[in-house]
Design a protein around this motif. Sequence first.
Motif, PDB file in Angstrom:
ATOM      1  N   ILE A  93     -54.855 -26.161  17.763  1.00 36.84           N
ATOM      2  CA  ILE A  93     -55.013 -25.618  16.423  1.00 36.84           C
ATOM      3  C   ILE A  93     -54.729 -24.132  16.563  1.00 36.84           C
ATOM      4  CG2 ILE A  93     -56.625 -25.095  14.542  1.00 36.84           C
ATOM      5  CD1 ILE A  93     -55.843 -28.045  14.705  1.00 36.84           C
ATOM      6  N   LEU A  94     -53.800 -23.655  15.783  1.00 40.28           N
ATOM      7  CA  LEU A  94     -53.424 -22.238  15.800  1.00 40.28           C
ATOM      8  C   LEU A  94     -53.888 -21.636  14.489  1.00 40.28           C
ATOM      9  CD1 LEU A  94     -51.961 -19.669  16.685  1.00 40.28           C
ATOM     10  CD2 LEU A  94     -49.825 -20.716  15.938  1.00 40.28           C
ATOM     11  N   ARG A  95     -54.740 -20.633  14.592  1.00 37.44           N
ATOM     12  CA  ARG A  95     -55.229 -19.940  13.406  1.00 37.44           C
ATOM     13  C   ARG A  95     -54.620 -18.544  13.404  1.00 37.44           C
ATOM     14  NH1 ARG A  95     -60.884 -20.075  10.360  1.00 37.44           N
ATOM     15  NH2 ARG A  95     -59.674 -21.531   9.180  1.00 37.44           N
ATOM     16  N   ALA A  96     -54.008 -18.182  12.278  1.00 42.28           N
ATOM     17  CA  ALA A  96     -53.368 -16.876  12.128  1.00 42.28           C
ATOM     18  C   ALA A  96     -54.161 -16.052  11.115  1.00 42.28           C
ATOM     19  CB  ALA A  96     -51.928 -17.052  11.659  1.00 42.28           C
ATOM     20  N   PHE A  97     -54.517 -14.820  11.507  1.00 45.81           N
ATOM     21  CA  PHE A  97     -55.274 -13.892  10.658  1.00 45.81           C
ATOM     22  C   PHE A  97     -54.416 -12.651  10.416  1.00 45.81           C
ATOM     23  CE2 PHE A  97     -58.231 -16.132  13.410  1.00 45.81           C
ATOM     24  CZ  PHE A  97     -59.238 -16.544  12.555  1.00 45.81           C
TER      25      PHE A  97
ATOM     26  N   THR B 216     -54.252 -14.245   3.821  1.00 50.11           N
ATOM     27  CA  THR B 216     -55.516 -14.821   4.294  1.00 50.11           C
ATOM     28  C   THR B 216     -55.238 -15.666   5.533  1.00 50.11           C
ATOM     29  OG1 THR B 216     -55.258 -16.795   2.910  1.00 50.11           O
ATOM     30  CG2 THR B 216     -56.491 -14.959   1.957  1.00 50.11           C
ATOM     31  N   ALA B 217     -56.308 -16.033   6.205  1.00 47.01           N
ATOM     32  CA  ALA B 217     -56.172 -16.856   7.405  1.00 47.01           C
ATOM     33  C   ALA B 217     -55.514 -18.182   7.063  1.00 47.01           C
ATOM     34  CB  ALA B 217     -57.540 -17.098   8.030  1.00 47.01           C
ATOM     35  N   ALA B 218     -54.705 -18.675   7.974  1.00 44.95           N
ATOM     36  CA  ALA B 218     -54.043 -19.970   7.800  1.00 44.95           C
ATOM     37  C   ALA B 218     -54.108 -20.723   9.122  1.00 44.95           C
ATOM     38  CB  ALA B 218     -52.594 -19.773   7.366  1.00 44.95           C
ATOM     39  N   ASP B 219     -54.215 -22.043   9.031  1.00 47.32           N
ATOM     40  CA  ASP B 219     -54.269 -22.893  10.220  1.00 47.32           C
ATOM     41  C   ASP B 219     -53.003 -23.717  10.328  1.00 47.32           C
ATOM     42  OD1 ASP B 219     -56.804 -22.035  10.837  1.00 47.32           O
ATOM     43  OD2 ASP B 219     -57.809 -23.733   9.891  1.00 47.32           O
ATOM     44  N   GLY B 220     -52.625 -23.983  11.535  1.00 47.76           N
ATOM     45  CA  GLY B 220     -51.503 -24.870  11.807  1.00 47.76           C
ATOM     46  C   GLY B 220     -51.797 -25.670  13.056  1.00 47.76           C
ATOM     47  N   GLU B 221     -51.044 -26.723  13.226  1.00 52.17           N
ATOM     48  CA  GLU B 221     -51.210 -27.552  14.410  1.00 52.17           C
ATOM     49  C   GLU B 221     -49.907 -27.524  15.182  1.00 52.17           C
ATOM     50  OE1 GLU B 221     -51.772 -32.214  14.898  1.00 52.17           O
ATOM     51  OE2 GLU B 221     -53.565 -31.239  14.077  1.00 52.17           O
ATOM     52  N   VAL B 222     -49.996 -27.188  16.447  1.00 48.80           N
ATOM     53  CA  VAL B 222     -48.816 -27.122  17.304  1.00 48.80           C
ATOM     54  C   VAL B 222     -49.071 -28.011  18.518  1.00 48.80           C
ATOM     55  CG1 VAL B 222     -47.989 -24.852  16.551  1.00 48.80           C
ATOM     56  CG2 VAL B 222     -49.701 -24.984  18.350  1.00 48.80           C
TER      57      VAL B 222
ATOM     58  N   SER C 127     -40.338 -24.732  19.773  1.00 49.34           N
ATOM     59  CA  SER C 127     -40.229 -23.329  20.172  1.00 49.34           C
ATOM     60  C   SER C 127     -38.822 -23.073  20.698  1.00 49.34           C
ATOM     61  CB  SER C 127     -41.277 -22.979  21.222  1.00 49.34           C
ATOM     62  OG  SER C 127     -41.103 -23.749  22.393  1.00 49.34           O
ATOM     63  N   GLY C 128     -38.418 -21.836  20.599  1.00 54.35           N
ATOM     64  CA  GLY C 128     -37.074 -21.455  21.026  1.00 54.35           C
ATOM     65  C   GLY C 128     -36.656 -20.223  20.260  1.00 54.35           C
ATOM     66  N   SER C 129     -35.554 -20.323  19.532  1.00 50.85           N
ATOM     67  CA  SER C 129     -35.051 -19.158  18.794  1.00 50.85           C
ATOM     68  C   SER C 129     -35.755 -18.966  17.452  1.00 50.85           C
ATOM     69  CB  SER C 129     -33.537 -19.297  18.572  1.00 50.85           C
ATOM     70  OG  SER C 129     -33.272 -20.456  17.800  1.00 50.85           O
ATOM     71  N   GLN C 130     -36.508 -19.960  17.002  1.00 56.00           N
ATOM     72  CA  GLN C 130     -37.237 -19.885  15.726  1.00 56.00           C
ATOM     73  C   GLN C 130     -38.724 -20.093  15.980  1.00 56.00           C
ATOM     74  OE1 GLN C 130     -35.789 -19.202  12.699  1.00 56.00           O
ATOM     75  NE2 GLN C 130     -33.959 -18.833  13.937  1.00 56.00           N
ATOM     76  N   PRO C 131     -39.585 -19.718  15.016  1.00 58.76           N
ATOM     77  CA  PRO C 131     -41.022 -19.968  15.185  1.00 58.76           C
ATOM     78  C   PRO C 131     -41.291 -21.448  15.446  1.00 58.76           C
ATOM     79  CG  PRO C 131     -40.661 -18.494  13.347  1.00 58.76           C
ATOM     80  CD  PRO C 131     -39.295 -18.978  13.791  1.00 58.76           C
ATOM     81  N   CYS C 132     -42.334 -21.703  16.178  1.00 61.04           N
ATOM     82  CA  CYS C 132     -42.691 -23.064  16.577  1.00 61.04           C
ATOM     83  C   CYS C 132     -42.997 -23.936  15.359  1.00 61.04           C
ATOM     84  CB  CYS C 132     -43.916 -23.037  17.492  1.00 61.04           C
ATOM     85  SG  CYS C 132     -43.711 -21.997  18.945  1.00 61.04           S
ATOM     86  N   THR C 133     -42.731 -25.217  15.496  1.00 56.64           N
ATOM     87  CA  THR C 133     -43.061 -26.184  14.451  1.00 56.64           C
ATOM     88  C   THR C 133     -44.568 -26.193  14.245  1.00 56.64           C
ATOM     89  OG1 THR C 133     -41.181 -27.546  15.117  1.00 56.64           O
ATOM     90  CG2 THR C 133     -42.883 -28.609  13.772  1.00 56.64           C
ATOM     91  N   GLY C 134     -45.010 -25.977  13.007  1.00 58.27           N
ATOM     92  CA  GLY C 134     -46.441 -25.958  12.686  1.00 58.27           C
ATOM     93  C   GLY C 134     -47.072 -24.583  12.730  1.00 58.27           C
ATOM     94  N   CYS C 135     -46.310 -23.551  13.090  1.00 58.59           N
ATOM     95  CA  CYS C 135     -46.853 -22.194  13.192  1.00 58.59           C
ATOM     96  C   CYS C 135     -47.276 -21.682  11.808  1.00 58.59           C
ATOM     97  CB  CYS C 135     -45.813 -21.254  13.794  1.00 58.59           C
ATOM     98  SG  CYS C 135     -46.375 -19.540  13.874  1.00 58.59           S
ATOM     99  N   PRO C 136     -48.511 -21.194  11.657  1.00 61.64           N
ATOM    100  CA  PRO C 136     -49.008 -20.741  10.360  1.00 61.64           C
ATOM    101  C   PRO C 136     -48.840 -19.236  10.107  1.00 61.64           C
ATOM    102  CG  PRO C 136     -50.826 -20.864  11.855  1.00 61.64           C
ATOM    103  CD  PRO C 136     -49.601 -21.303  12.628  1.00 61.64           C
ATOM    104  N   VAL C 137     -48.156 -18.512  10.972  1.00 59.83           N
ATOM    105  CA  VAL C 137     -48.073 -17.054  10.837  1.00 59.83           C
ATOM    106  C   VAL C 137     -47.422 -16.655   9.512  1.00 59.83           C
ATOM    107  CG1 VAL C 137     -47.035 -14.951  11.799  1.00 59.83           C
ATOM    108  CG2 VAL C 137     -48.154 -16.602  13.312  1.00 59.83           C
TER     109      VAL C 137
END
Length: 191
Positions: free
Chosen positions: A78-82, A63-69, A45-55
């Motif tokens: 587990i981050l789920r983006a809808f 569609t929904a996507a999952d990522g692990e942060v 995290s910082g100036s760019q989206p977090c590593t593993g972010c599924p947004v």
Amino acid sequence: LVDPNYVIRRANLALADELGMAIQRVVGQKCHEVRAASSQRFVGSGSQPCTGCPVAEARRCGTAADGEVRTAHGRTYILRAFPVLDEVDDEGLTVCHYHDVTDERVMTRELAAAERLAAIGRLAGGVAHEINNPLCGILAFAHILRRERVTEAERAEYLGEVEKSALRCKEIVESLLSFSRQEAMTDRRSL
């Protein structure tokens, strides 16, 4: 809710509490920048989206996507983006849902280790039983040969039974060693 630029448009109190900030300070900032400034900083995290972010993937696919942060302190989420459509200005928003799975994964690993130990115990019991049977025969025939007078034909027969039982023990041990080598190779391949 985050907009296409990762700006938080709406947040719940759980997020504000986790970040240790008032909800008014959370809304209007980029999610990865807010995370970077908090004690619950995600890796990357910082100036760019977090590593593993599924947004980005959720927005691209629709569609929904999952990522692990992960946090810098070793917590895993587990981050789920809808992706959703904002009815006010037709700008695409994304709902982000975090779920801390750190403790679940620790318990899963501990349960798997306990199951492996139980399986090893059952295997050891089975092997002991399988080896014990021919060993009892070996001991019985050795006792007879040592204590009683037997004819040469009987001696040959008893020694044949001893040899057969010893070979059975050897087969059991070789099968066990072969099995353990296969398991070790499977474990190395799965890493």
